[in-house]
Write an enzyme that holds these catalytic residues in place. Structure first.
Site, mmCIF file in Angstrom:
data_model
loop_
_atom_site.group_PDB
_atom_site.id
_atom_site.type_symbol
_atom_site.label_atom_id
_atom_site.label_comp_id
_atom_site.label_asym_id
_atom_site.label_seq_id
_atom_site.Cartn_x
_atom_site.Cartn_y
_atom_site.Cartn_z
ATOM 1 N N CYS A 1 -0.646 4.050 -6.298
ATOM 2 C CA CYS A 1 -1.628 3.447 -5.392
ATOM 3 C C CYS A 1 -1.864 2.046 -5.944
ATOM 4 O O CYS A 1 -2.165 1.887 -7.134
ATOM 5 C CB CYS A 1 -2.928 4.250 -5.391
ATOM 6 S SG CYS A 1 -4.265 3.419 -4.505
ATOM 7 N N HIS B 1 -4.172 0.051 -5.632
ATOM 8 C CA HIS B 1 -5.523 -0.213 -6.139
ATOM 9 C C HIS B 1 -5.629 0.043 -7.647
ATOM 10 O O HIS B 1 -6.430 -0.601 -8.327
ATOM 11 C CB HIS B 1 -6.541 0.672 -5.418
ATOM 12 C CG HIS B 1 -7.086 0.065 -4.167
ATOM 13 N ND1 HIS B 1 -6.358 -0.012 -3.000
ATOM 14 C CD2 HIS B 1 -8.284 -0.512 -3.902
ATOM 15 C CE1 HIS B 1 -7.091 -0.598 -2.068
ATOM 16 N NE2 HIS B 1 -8.263 -0.909 -2.592
ATOM 17 N N CYS C 1 0.872 -1.173 0.000
ATOM 18 C CA CYS C 1 0.000 0.000 0.000
ATOM 19 C C CYS C 1 0.911 1.227 0.000
ATOM 20 O O CYS C 1 1.775 1.363 0.876
ATOM 21 C CB CYS C 1 -0.862 -0.018 1.263
ATOM 22 S SG CYS C 1 -1.817 1.483 1.504
#
Ligand code: DGL
Length: 263
Positions: free
Chosen positions: A184, A186, A72
């Site tokens: 990021c 994600h 992360c």
């Protein structure tokens, strides 16, 4: 050294990193923790993110992880030093920013690079500082793109909005870039749409493969590679959301066992 590799993120973002680790190091066991009960991390105060990171590390240490990989960027940006101090000699701690900085340094000397990420990652200016420290004439243009996190998390259950992605990427700050860092984890799951915006003419880099390669070299250098023939993986989430279940099955197949645990 046959302890597992602990990998964590606020949710599904780190699964792309975990998948790349598994592809490169199939003999390593993975314990994956997605803190789905507390996501998104990137808009939260630094101290809150740090507290989440410490709780998760304690859990991964209890599971005897030999390495904790912070998959992360937001945690890597605001909690890496604290996590290293907390974990001490009990495990090695790696993040997803240093492998990317190494890669950028080797490929993009003297160039203008874009970065998108969460508010915390962008405001920490950690990428700028590390890139400047390389002294390779690389310039960075950074833009916070927080709405891409919930969209990526729900990518496999609700789809995505190209308009939101394009609105961010049209930011004038990113106009003349030669490559874009997905800062990021994600965003790995919307990488194809980001590449399509640039008509596949721009290098769009996520943390997955560069981090897996970095980890492989790290394990080799420190004689931490597993000698197992069979490796078992465990997937744990603080809330078993449909998004997390679907994404885990897409990345790791339907046979994986998911566990819900509020650590
Ligand atoms: N995937 C994380 C990152 O790389 C965090 C996203 C979030 O929870 O805001 O920053």
């Amino acid at each position: 050294m046959n302890g597992p590799i602990g990998i964590f993120d606020s949710g599904i973002g780190g699964l792309a990193v975990a998948r790349a680790v598994k592809d490169l190091l199939p003999q390593e066991s993975i314990v994956y923790f997605g803190d789905t009960a507390h996501l998104p991390y990137g808009d939260k105060a630094g101290a809150t993110i740090q507290a989440h990171a410490i709780r998760i590390c304690n859990f991964l240490l209890k599971r005897q992880c030999k390495v904790i990989l912070i998959a992360c960027n937001s945690v890597s940006a605001v909690a890496y030093d604290l996590v290293c101090a907390h974990v001490g000699q009990r495990a090695a701690v790696l993040n997803v920013i240093d492998p990317m900085i190494d890669y950028i340094g080797s490929q993009f000397q003297g160039q203008l690079i874009g970065l998108i990420g969460t508010q915390q990652t962008i405001h920490s200016r950690v990428y700028e500082k590390k890139i400047q420290a390389l002294r390779l004439g690389i310039q960075l243009r950074a833009v916070a793109t927080p709405l891409l996190v919930p969209m990526s998390e729900a990518r496999f259950t609700q789809g995505i909005s190209l308009e939101t992605i394009h609105n961010y990427l049209k930011n004038p700050a990113l106009r003349y870039i030669k490559a874009l860092i997905l800062g990021c984890t994600h965003y790995s799951v919307i990488k194809t749409s980001i590449k399509a915006f640039y008509q596949h003419q721009l290098s769009v880099m996520d943390a997955a493969e560069v981090t897996a390669t970095y980890l492989q070299r790290f394990l080799f250098r420190h004689q931490l590679l597993s000698t197992r023939l069979l490796a078992e993986d465990h997937f744990v989430a603080s809330a078993l959301t449909a998004d997390f279940e679907r994404a885990t099955h897409i990345f790791f197949g339907h046979k994986v066992h998911l566990e819900r645990l509020l650590v």
